[in-house]
Design a protein around this motif. Structure first.
Motif, PDB file in Angstrom:
ATOM      1  N   ALA A   1       0.768  -1.029   0.042  1.00 47.84           N
ATOM      2  CA  ALA A   1      -0.032  -0.159   0.255  1.00 47.84           C
ATOM      3  C   ALA A   1       0.741   1.130   0.030  1.00 47.84           C
ATOM      4  O   ALA A   1       0.524   2.689  -0.320  1.00 47.84           O
ATOM      5  CB  ALA A   1      -1.300   0.254   1.264  1.00 47.84           C
ATOM      6  N   ARG A   2       2.407   1.011   0.706  1.00 52.94           N
ATOM      7  CA  ARG A   2       3.019   2.506   0.687  1.00 52.94           C
ATOM      8  C   ARG A   2       3.641   2.471  -0.890  1.00 52.94           C
ATOM      9  O   ARG A   2       3.778   3.637  -0.752  1.00 52.94           O
ATOM     10  CB  ARG A   2       3.500   1.849   1.807  1.00 52.94           C
ATOM     11  CG  ARG A   2       3.388   2.163   3.555  1.00 52.94           C
ATOM     12  CD  ARG A   2       2.418   3.067   3.787  1.00 52.94           C
ATOM     13  NE  ARG A   2       3.152   4.520   3.398  1.00 52.94           N
ATOM     14  CZ  ARG A   2       2.792   5.666   3.962  1.00 52.94           C
ATOM     15  NH1 ARG A   2       1.471   6.285   4.069  1.00 52.94           N
ATOM     16  NH2 ARG A   2       4.109   7.246   4.195  1.00 52.94           N
ATOM     17  N   VAL A   3       4.129   1.126  -1.402  1.00 51.27           N
ATOM     18  CA  VAL A   3       4.864   1.267  -2.580  1.00 51.27           C
ATOM     19  C   VAL A   3       3.937   1.476  -3.598  1.00 51.27           C
ATOM     20  O   VAL A   3       4.397   2.591  -4.326  1.00 51.27           O
ATOM     21  CB  VAL A   3       5.236   0.205  -3.035  1.00 51.27           C
ATOM     22  CG1 VAL A   3       5.801  -0.110  -3.889  1.00 51.27           C
ATOM     23  CG2 VAL A   3       6.380  -0.490  -1.777  1.00 51.27           C
ATOM     24  N   ALA A   4       2.702   2.088  -3.262  1.00 51.78           N
ATOM     25  CA  ALA A   4       1.287   2.188  -4.564  1.00 51.78           C
ATOM     26  C   ALA A   4       1.376   4.099  -4.193  1.00 51.78           C
ATOM     27  O   ALA A   4       1.242   4.287  -4.905  1.00 51.78           O
ATOM     28  CB  ALA A   4       0.073   1.737  -4.212  1.00 51.78           C
ATOM     29  N   LYS A   5       1.967   4.498  -3.333  1.00 49.54           N
ATOM     30  CA  LYS A   5       1.923   5.491  -2.681  1.00 49.54           C
ATOM     31  C   LYS A   5       3.155   6.334  -2.897  1.00 49.54           C
ATOM     32  O   LYS A   5       3.863   7.090  -2.739  1.00 49.54           O
ATOM     33  CB  LYS A   5       1.866   6.430  -1.345  1.00 49.54           C
ATOM     34  CG  LYS A   5      -0.170   5.795  -0.893  1.00 49.54           C
ATOM     35  CD  LYS A   5      -0.263   6.047   0.238  1.00 49.54           C
ATOM     36  CE  LYS A   5      -2.106   5.446   0.238  1.00 49.54           C
ATOM     37  NZ  LYS A   5      -2.242   5.621   1.921  1.00 49.54           N
ATOM     38  N   LYS A   6       4.177   5.176  -3.790  1.00 50.59           N
ATOM     39  CA  LYS A   6       5.685   5.664  -4.072  1.00 50.59           C
ATOM     40  C   LYS A   6       6.545   6.454  -3.010  1.00 50.59           C
ATOM     41  O   LYS A   6       7.532   7.648  -2.699  1.00 50.59           O
ATOM     42  CB  LYS A   6       5.211   6.583  -5.256  1.00 50.59           C
ATOM     43  CG  LYS A   6       5.127   6.819  -6.800  1.00 50.59           C
ATOM     44  CD  LYS A   6       5.731   5.688  -7.328  1.00 50.59           C
ATOM     45  CE  LYS A   6       5.043   5.049  -8.361  1.00 50.59           C
ATOM     46  NZ  LYS A   6       5.912   3.866  -8.851  1.00 50.59           N
ATOM     47  N   ASP A   7       6.291   5.341  -1.906  1.00 50.76           N
ATOM     48  CA  ASP A   7       6.730   5.944  -0.768  1.00 50.76           C
ATOM     49  C   ASP A   7       8.372   5.912  -0.698  1.00 50.76           C
ATOM     50  O   ASP A   7       8.652   3.921  -0.735  1.00 50.76           O
ATOM     51  CB  ASP A   7       6.070   5.544   0.735  1.00 50.76           C
ATOM     52  CG  ASP A   7       6.909   5.715   1.561  1.00 50.76           C
ATOM     53  OD1 ASP A   7       8.027   6.051   2.254  1.00 50.76           O
ATOM     54  OD2 ASP A   7       6.766   6.092   2.492  1.00 50.76           O
ATOM     55  N   PRO A   8       9.970   6.311  -1.397  1.00 50.77           N
ATOM     56  CA  PRO A   8      10.863   5.572  -0.998  1.00 50.77           C
ATOM     57  C   PRO A   8      11.236   4.997  -0.112  1.00 50.77           C
ATOM     58  O   PRO A   8      11.852   3.677  -0.196  1.00 50.77           O
ATOM     59  CB  PRO A   8      11.741   6.953  -1.380  1.00 50.77           C
ATOM     60  CG  PRO A   8      10.994   8.154  -0.608  1.00 50.77           C
ATOM     61  CD  PRO A   8       9.156   8.126  -1.106  1.00 50.77           C
ATOM     62  N   ASP A   9      10.877   4.822   1.171  1.00 51.23           N
ATOM     63  CA  ASP A   9      11.608   3.915   2.491  1.00 51.23           C
ATOM     64  C   ASP A   9      10.400   2.647   1.980  1.00 51.23           C
ATOM     65  O   ASP A   9      11.178   1.317   2.032  1.00 51.23           O
ATOM     66  CB  ASP A   9      10.953   4.669   3.600  1.00 51.23           C
ATOM     67  CG  ASP A   9      11.384   5.861   3.991  1.00 51.23           C
ATOM     68  OD1 ASP A   9      12.998   5.775   3.328  1.00 51.23           O
ATOM     69  OD2 ASP A   9      11.562   6.783   4.508  1.00 51.23           O
ATOM     70  N   ALA A  10       9.813   2.391   1.278  1.00 51.71           N
ATOM     71  CA  ALA A  10       9.299   1.697   1.248  1.00 51.71           C
ATOM     72  C   ALA A  10       9.130   0.936   0.366  1.00 51.71           C
ATOM     73  O   ALA A  10       8.996  -0.594   0.387  1.00 51.71           O
ATOM     74  CB  ALA A  10       7.020   1.299   1.461  1.00 51.71           C
TER      75      ALA A  10
END
Length: 200
Positions: free
Chosen positions: A54-63
């Motif tokens: 879910a965080r990757v889908a939001k382009k979170d670099p840490d995720a």
């Protein structure tokens, strides 16, 4: 910045780190979920992976970096896939993850999932170190040590020791006993490390 990875827990729901002391204080106050976003902790690999994705889908670099690390090691229900890990680290680095720069440095330096290219590995380590990644700084010290550039190695190890990375003290100690550093430089490393630890 201190080496938080040694003294903290990583919250999958919001991709934030919390020091163990703060986490313990939150538990004592009755907070049983994430102290940052109040999301319940995941139960098992499937829930953990769903939170990360879910965080990757939001382009979170840490995720994205975190997911790359899980693919690299084959964790949280993922099959090990080093090439996919490298692709994720490249994306995370473009989005600003300094940990991804360190991971890319290691990949190119060792030829893991990519063609071996030590120069490119050093390039990624340098970018990470310049942005404050203590592990990249330490890796640069190791690279210089292997090339027998002891003065440059010492400078990198001194910086990473002062950032709180205990592993940096051992090569400085070895250099001291080999007569490659002065007593004052060794004392500076010990004091810098101690000061960093006391700040946590």
């Amino acid at each position: 910045p201190l080496p938080m990875h040694e003294h903290s827990a990583f919250e999958l729901c919001c991709m934030k780190r919390i020091c163990y002391g703060c986490k313990m204080a939150a538990v004592k106050r009755g907070i049983d979920d994430c102290p940052f976003c109040r999301t319940a902790y995941p139960c098992g690999d499937a829930e953990s992976l769903a939170m990360v994705q879910a965080r990757v889908a939001k382009k979170d670099p840490d995720a994205i970096n975190f997911l790359g690390e899980k693919y690299y090691h084959g964790l949280i229900g993922l099959q090990k896939d080093v090439r996919k890990a490298v692709a994720l680290w490249e994306e995370a680095a473009e989005l600003g993850s300094i940990r991804a720069l360190f991971n890319l440095g290691g990949s190119y330096d060792g030829g893991y999932g990519v063609q071996l290219d030590k120069a490119k590995g050093v390039e990624f380590y340098t970018k990470g170190a310049m942005q404050g990644c203590v592990l990249s700084r330490y890796a640069l010290g190791q690279e210089e040590w292997e090339k027998r550039n002891h003065e440059r190695a010492l400078r990198h190890f001194l910086i990473s020791a002062k950032m709180g990375l205990k592993a940096s003290l051992e090569p400085i100690k070895q250099m001291f006993f080999a007569g490659l550093t002065t007593k004052e430089q060794y004392a500076e490393a010990l004091k810098g490390y101690q000061d960093a630890v006391e700040e946590t």
